[in-house]
Design a protein around this motif. Structure first.
Motif, mmCIF file in Angstrom:
data_model
loop_
_atom_site.group_PDB
_atom_site.id
_atom_site.type_symbol
_atom_site.label_atom_id
_atom_site.label_comp_id
_atom_site.label_asym_id
_atom_site.label_seq_id
_atom_site.Cartn_x
_atom_site.Cartn_y
_atom_site.Cartn_z
ATOM 1 N N GLY A 65 14.619 -28.066 -120.924
ATOM 2 C CA GLY A 65 13.951 -29.349 -121.135
ATOM 3 C C GLY A 65 14.306 -30.361 -120.060
ATOM 4 O O GLY A 65 13.436 -31.095 -119.568
ATOM 5 N N TYR A 66 15.578 -30.398 -119.687
ATOM 6 C CA TYR A 66 16.018 -31.292 -118.614
ATOM 7 C C TYR A 66 15.329 -30.936 -117.297
ATOM 8 O O TYR A 66 14.863 -31.816 -116.570
ATOM 9 C CB TYR A 66 17.532 -31.195 -118.469
ATOM 10 C CG TYR A 66 18.059 -31.657 -117.138
ATOM 11 C CD1 TYR A 66 18.206 -33.012 -116.856
ATOM 12 C CD2 TYR A 66 18.415 -30.738 -116.153
ATOM 13 C CE1 TYR A 66 18.685 -33.439 -115.626
ATOM 14 C CE2 TYR A 66 18.894 -31.145 -114.926
ATOM 15 C CZ TYR A 66 19.025 -32.498 -114.663
ATOM 16 O OH TYR A 66 19.495 -32.907 -113.447
ATOM 17 N N PHE A 67 15.248 -29.632 -116.991
ATOM 18 C CA PHE A 67 14.628 -29.197 -115.740
ATOM 19 C C PHE A 67 13.147 -29.556 -115.706
ATOM 20 O O PHE A 67 12.627 -29.993 -114.673
ATOM 21 C CB PHE A 67 14.807 -27.687 -115.576
ATOM 22 C CG PHE A 67 14.363 -27.167 -114.242
ATOM 23 C CD1 PHE A 67 15.202 -27.225 -113.146
ATOM 24 C CD2 PHE A 67 13.099 -26.634 -114.085
ATOM 25 C CE1 PHE A 67 14.785 -26.756 -111.910
ATOM 26 C CE2 PHE A 67 12.669 -26.156 -112.863
ATOM 27 C CZ PHE A 67 13.520 -26.219 -111.763
ATOM 28 N N SER A 68 12.456 -29.385 -116.842
ATOM 29 C CA SER A 68 11.043 -29.732 -116.903
ATOM 30 C C SER A 68 10.830 -31.220 -116.656
ATOM 31 O O SER A 68 9.918 -31.613 -115.915
ATOM 32 C CB SER A 68 10.470 -29.328 -118.264
ATOM 33 O OG SER A 68 9.116 -29.675 -118.374
ATOM 34 N N ARG A 69 11.667 -32.053 -117.259
ATOM 35 C CA ARG A 69 11.548 -33.507 -117.039
ATOM 36 C C ARG A 69 11.827 -33.879 -115.588
ATOM 37 O O ARG A 69 11.153 -34.738 -115.007
ATOM 38 C CB ARG A 69 12.506 -34.249 -117.967
ATOM 39 C CG ARG A 69 12.456 -35.770 -117.834
ATOM 40 C CD ARG A 69 13.377 -36.428 -118.839
ATOM 41 N NE ARG A 69 14.757 -36.067 -118.610
ATOM 42 C CZ ARG A 69 15.553 -36.683 -117.732
ATOM 43 N NH1 ARG A 69 15.091 -37.682 -116.993
ATOM 44 N NH2 ARG A 69 16.813 -36.316 -117.599
ATOM 45 N N ARG A 70 12.813 -33.234 -114.991
ATOM 46 C CA ARG A 70 13.139 -33.517 -113.595
ATOM 47 C C ARG A 70 11.992 -33.143 -112.662
ATOM 48 O O ARG A 70 11.676 -33.865 -111.713
ATOM 49 C CB ARG A 70 14.406 -32.755 -113.188
ATOM 50 C CG ARG A 70 15.055 -33.275 -111.909
ATOM 51 C CD ARG A 70 16.276 -32.478 -111.591
ATOM 52 N NE ARG A 70 15.923 -31.182 -111.017
ATOM 53 C CZ ARG A 70 16.818 -30.242 -110.716
ATOM 54 N NH1 ARG A 70 18.098 -30.432 -110.997
ATOM 55 N NH2 ARG A 70 16.421 -29.102 -110.171
ATOM 56 N N MET A 71 11.341 -32.012 -112.932
ATOM 57 C CA MET A 71 10.219 -31.587 -112.100
ATOM 58 C C MET A 71 9.006 -32.495 -112.284
ATOM 59 O O MET A 71 8.192 -32.640 -111.379
ATOM 60 C CB MET A 71 9.838 -30.143 -112.434
ATOM 61 C CG MET A 71 10.871 -29.110 -112.014
ATOM 62 S SD MET A 71 11.182 -29.065 -110.216
ATOM 63 C CE MET A 71 12.732 -29.987 -110.106
ATOM 64 N N MET A 72 8.900 -33.122 -113.471
ATOM 65 C CA MET A 72 7.785 -34.027 -113.706
ATOM 66 C C MET A 72 7.867 -35.229 -112.782
ATOM 67 O O MET A 72 6.834 -35.729 -112.312
ATOM 68 C CB MET A 72 7.780 -34.482 -115.173
ATOM 69 C CG MET A 72 6.569 -35.316 -115.566
ATOM 70 S SD MET A 72 6.562 -35.727 -117.321
ATOM 71 C CE MET A 72 8.042 -36.736 -117.439
ATOM 72 N N THR A 73 9.063 -35.700 -112.502
ATOM 73 C CA THR A 73 9.215 -36.840 -111.591
ATOM 74 C C THR A 73 8.838 -36.471 -110.162
ATOM 75 O O THR A 73 8.588 -37.365 -109.340
ATOM 76 C CB THR A 73 10.666 -37.347 -111.628
ATOM 77 O OG1 THR A 73 11.552 -36.305 -111.187
ATOM 78 C CG2 THR A 73 11.054 -37.777 -113.037
ATOM 79 N N GLN A 74 8.805 -35.180 -109.849
ATOM 80 C CA GLN A 74 8.426 -34.717 -108.509
ATOM 81 C C GLN A 74 6.950 -34.302 -108.436
ATOM 82 O O GLN A 74 6.515 -33.776 -107.415
ATOM 83 C CB GLN A 74 9.318 -33.540 -108.100
ATOM 84 C CG GLN A 74 10.798 -33.895 -108.067
ATOM 85 C CD GLN A 74 11.676 -32.717 -107.691
ATOM 86 O OE1 GLN A 74 11.192 -31.725 -107.149
ATOM 87 N NE2 GLN A 74 12.972 -32.827 -107.959
ATOM 88 N N PHE A 75 6.219 -34.502 -109.522
ATOM 89 C CA PHE A 75 4.792 -34.166 -109.594
ATOM 90 C C PHE A 75 4.529 -32.705 -109.225
ATOM 91 O O PHE A 75 3.564 -32.390 -108.526
ATOM 92 C CB PHE A 75 3.972 -35.101 -108.688
ATOM 93 C CG PHE A 75 4.014 -36.536 -109.112
ATOM 94 C CD1 PHE A 75 3.187 -36.999 -110.119
ATOM 95 C CD2 PHE A 75 4.899 -37.417 -108.513
ATOM 96 C CE1 PHE A 75 3.232 -38.325 -110.518
ATOM 97 C CE2 PHE A 75 4.956 -38.747 -108.907
ATOM 98 C CZ PHE A 75 4.119 -39.198 -109.919
ATOM 99 N N ASP A 76 5.414 -31.840 -109.718
ATOM 100 C CA ASP A 76 5.266 -30.398 -109.498
ATOM 101 C C ASP A 76 4.825 -29.776 -110.826
ATOM 102 O O ASP A 76 5.659 -29.426 -111.667
ATOM 103 C CB ASP A 76 6.585 -29.795 -109.014
ATOM 104 C CG ASP A 76 6.429 -28.356 -108.536
ATOM 105 O OD1 ASP A 76 5.410 -27.720 -108.899
ATOM 106 O OD2 ASP A 76 7.311 -27.860 -107.818
ATOM 107 N N GLY A 77 3.506 -29.660 -111.017
ATOM 108 C CA GLY A 77 2.983 -29.203 -112.298
ATOM 109 C C GLY A 77 3.444 -27.814 -112.679
ATOM 110 O O GLY A 77 3.805 -27.561 -113.834
#
Length: 248
Positions: free
Chosen positions: A201-213
């Motif tokens: 869950g943490y990794f998914s949120r972090r990738m969201m800030t990088q706009f990496d769908g």
């Protein structure tokens, strides 16, 4: 067996093909990544996902489920043996589900910090309810006629509990556990989204800030896989322990 597998497999394949076609037509992978791009991203990120974040999430799920099973069964047995305890606890257990867990999660982060226990508490709060309520309902569903028959034959209270009430409660317990194992993944992900240093869950949120769908969806696929595997494990245990039910 094959008859039960083919319909959902066909539906899943049709869904994935439709998703792939839509993603390619939109052609905005940072918003709507295709299934093939998600699989590629899973392969590219296999080391951090499988070696660091997946074990962190699994630890939360396993610890939270174990606590929920122990406390849930204990509470259900306690309420079934004491009507006064049932009257005191049952409304509180029901009321606990009226509070949005996502609103409480930040408070647990304040209390426990970014340790594993803030996420475990969220998981326990979500999974405790179905285990407790289903087990309690199962313990109360024992046949009154069999109970009276066992009493007339000189059975003790512990005999009635272990030979009548526990077998009656097992199907209900497994029904609650099948719900709990899928909710445990959701609880772990919510806790990790709101405050963690590792986890899917943490990794998914972090990738969201990088706009990496694709990187956002990759850990979600793993979370879904964990929930499915846990459900299948519980189903296997249920079939092994409740063989008698197949012959009814």
């Amino acid at each position: 067996m094959s008859r039960t597998i083919w319909p959902p497999a066909f539906l899943l394949a049709a869904f994935l093909l439709g998703w792939e076609a839509m993603a390619r037509s939109v052609n905005k992978m940072f918003i709507l990544p295709s299934p093939t791009s998600i699989i590629r991203k899973l392969w590219e990120l296999k080391n951090p996902l499988f070696l660091e974040h997946l074990p962190a999430t699994l630890a939360i799920v396993v610890i939270g489920l174990l606590i929920s099973i122990i406390v849930g069964i204990g509470t259900a047995v306690w309420m079934s043996l004491s009507p006064s305890v049932e009257k005191a606890l049952y409304p509180l257990i029901i009321s606990s589900q009226m509070i949005p867990i996502i609103a409480l999660a930040p408070i647990f982060v304040l209390w426990f910090g970014y340790t594993i226990w803030s996420k475990v508490v969220v998981t326990v709060l979500i999974t405790f309810f179905p285990i407790t309520v289903n087990t309690f309902d199962g313990l109360k569903s024992g046949s009154r006629e069999l109970n009276e028959l066992m009493l007339t034959m000189g059975a003790r209270k512990q005999d009635i509990f272990f030979k009548l009430l526990v077998p009656s409660a097992l199907p209900h317990f497994f029904s609650g556990l099948k719900v709990a194992v899928t909710l445990s993944v959701i609880g772990a992900a919510i806790g990790e989204w709101l405050g963690a240093q590792a986890g899917l869950g943490y990794f998914s949120r972090r990738m969201m800030t990088q706009f990496d769908g694709a990187a956002v969806f990759a850990p979600i696929v793993l979370l879904s896989t964990i929930g499915i595997l846990l459900f299948l494990i519980v189903k296997w245990l249920e079939n092994r322990m409740l063989k008698w039910r197949k012959h009814k």
